[in-house]
Scaffold this active site. Sequence first.
Site, PDB file in Angstrom:
ATOM      1  N   ASP A   8      52.901  14.863  -5.350  1.00  0.00           N
ATOM      2  CA  ASP A   8      53.993  14.488  -4.459  1.00  0.00           C
ATOM      3  C   ASP A   8      53.621  13.183  -3.762  1.00  0.00           C
ATOM      4  O   ASP A   8      52.514  13.049  -3.222  1.00  0.00           O
ATOM      5  CB  ASP A   8      54.235  15.577  -3.418  1.00  0.00           C
ATOM      6  CG  ASP A   8      54.787  16.860  -4.032  1.00  0.00           C
ATOM      7  OD1 ASP A   8      54.915  16.916  -5.271  1.00  0.00           O
ATOM      8  OD2 ASP A   8      55.079  17.807  -3.278  1.00  0.00           O
ATOM      9  N   ASP A 130      66.793  24.109  -6.282  1.00  0.00           N
ATOM     10  CA  ASP A 130      65.957  24.590  -5.189  1.00  0.00           C
ATOM     11  C   ASP A 130      66.761  25.612  -4.402  1.00  0.00           C
ATOM     12  O   ASP A 130      67.892  25.325  -3.988  1.00  0.00           O
ATOM     13  CB  ASP A 130      65.547  23.434  -4.280  1.00  0.00           C
ATOM     14  CG  ASP A 130      64.857  22.313  -5.053  1.00  0.00           C
ATOM     15  OD1 ASP A 130      64.166  22.622  -6.038  1.00  0.00           O
ATOM     16  OD2 ASP A 130      65.013  21.146  -4.664  1.00  0.00           O
TER      17      ASP A 130
END
Length: 242
Positions: A8, A130
């Site tokens: 990330d 998500d």
Amino acid sequence: MEIWPAIDLRHGKPVRLRQGDYNQKTVFGDDPVEFAKRWQAAGAKRLHLVDLDAAKGDDPTANREAVARIVAETGLPCQMGGGVRDEAAIESLLGLGLNRLVVGSAALKQPDWFASMCDAYPKQLAAGIDARDGMVATDGWLETSSTPAIELAQDLRGRTENIAAIIYTDIARDGMMSGPNFEGLAQMAAATDIPLVASGGVTTYDDVRKLVQMQMPAAIVGRSIYDGVMQLEEVIEIAGDK
């Protein structure tokens, strides 16, 4: 089962968030390429990148240099999500050498557009779904919609055959070291024939074994390998990712 180690990116540095909260951030160093090479040396055959700046609506170019270096210096197939909201972004990101892009909020909000992009770039776009309590979360997880995650997956499949995969993340589990939502994954797998990538909460070797038993095509591993709770070599061995 394919294993995708996650990197990330925030302001060009490798970080991890807890439950997608930008205020609960751990920075793991200055150079994400170092981690990319570490995971490659441990046997990784592909990498999952997340552009947290672009996902949040900040500078979408903040991590481009780091991404290009990861792709060039490892030579590994890489997929990336975060802020992929228009065709210009798709073109420029694929131009960096990325193999696959993950489209999140735009897939929910503009399903016709997403389907048309899947057809224009066949098998190069995955839907990042998500979920919070089974409902789709958007905009860097800052908003929760009224759309069930399974409904979105089925709707997208009905619109195009060219979607590459679904990256399914249970936000409540992400970065919490609490194990995946196996029930939610099983329901999603039963609801659609799109290849599924389990994301969020994969913490123990038993988690990996259970996903293999579920015949999950792929899984993303993040915080557990950064914190040393699992060794990537062992994860890859259990997954049979040869």
